[in-house]
Enzyme design. Structure first.
Site, short mmCIF file in Angstrom:
data_model
loop_
_atom_site.label_atom_id
_atom_site.label_comp_id
_atom_site.label_asym_id
_atom_site.label_seq_id
_atom_site.Cartn_x
_atom_site.Cartn_y
_atom_site.Cartn_z
N ALA A 63 0.83 -1.21 0.00
CA ALA A 63 0.00 0.00 0.00
C ALA A 63 0.86 1.26 0.00
O ALA A 63 0.62 2.20 -0.77
CB ALA A 63 -0.95 -0.01 1.20
N GLU A 64 1.88 1.29 0.86
CA GLU A 64 2.71 2.49 0.92
C GLU A 64 3.51 2.68 -0.35
O GLU A 64 3.73 3.81 -0.80
CB GLU A 64 3.63 2.47 2.13
CG GLU A 64 4.39 3.77 2.28
CD GLU A 64 4.84 4.09 3.69
OE1 GLU A 64 5.47 5.13 3.85
OE2 GLU A 64 4.54 3.31 4.61
N THR A 65 3.91 1.61 -0.97
CA THR A 65 4.66 1.70 -2.23
C THR A 65 3.81 2.33 -3.32
O THR A 65 4.22 3.32 -3.94
CB THR A 65 5.15 0.31 -2.67
OG1 THR A 65 6.05 -0.20 -1.69
CG2 THR A 65 5.84 0.37 -4.02
N SER A 68 2.90 5.97 -2.45
CA SER A 68 4.04 6.88 -2.53
C SER A 68 4.40 7.21 -3.97
O SER A 68 4.72 8.36 -4.29
CB SER A 68 5.25 6.29 -1.81
OG SER A 68 5.02 6.21 -0.43
#
Length: 142
Positions: A63-65, A68
């Site tokens: 999710a953060e990848t 971002s």
């Protein structure tokens, strides 16, 4: 109309992610839409918690990848984004196959961005719902 102010191409994004946690976990950005970004991640023993299912932390990395990268593309040139907060609701276990994450913008502002990331299994069923808040900063060289 596209939301991307700093458009990137898939090959460049995935090359940039080489030799990072993305390559370790097999995360790949696979699709750029006009207002969304998609990434995939295989699910195998590298991604399991002791009960043999997808570790929640691996879902958060995915999710953060994707969030971002989306935030980077939504910024004007000369700005970058860093994570402020992420949360995740783990909905369904997955023991094998591929999960897909789709990031869509909730808010793209001058100093913050908020992204919703929906992670689904191969049948399109919800695995995890995540919300990522990013801080937008001016590049020191800009």
């Amino acid at each position: 109309m596209s939301i991307w102010k700093t458009p990137l191409v898939l090959a460049d994004i995935n090359k940039f992610n080489e030799n990072t946690i993305c390559s370790l976990l097999g995360i790949e950005i696979t699709e750029i839409g006009s207002d969304y970004l998609v990434a995939t991640m295989p699910v195998d023993q590298r991604h399991h918690q002791p009960m043999g299912i997808l570790h929640g932390g691996a879902s958060v990395v995915l999710a953060e990848t994707v969030g971002s990268v989306a935030a980077t593309m939504a910024n004007a040139p000369g700005y970058y984004a860093v994570g402020l907060d992420i949360n995740a609701n783990h909905i369904r276990g997955v023991s094998s196959g591929v999960v897909t994450a789709r990031a869509t913008a909730v808010h793209i502002g001058r100093s913050t961005q908020v992204w919703n990331i929906a992670i689904t299994n191969e049948q399109g069923k919800a695995v995890c719902e995540s919300r990522l808040t990013m801080s937008v900063l001016k590049s020191p060289n800009a």
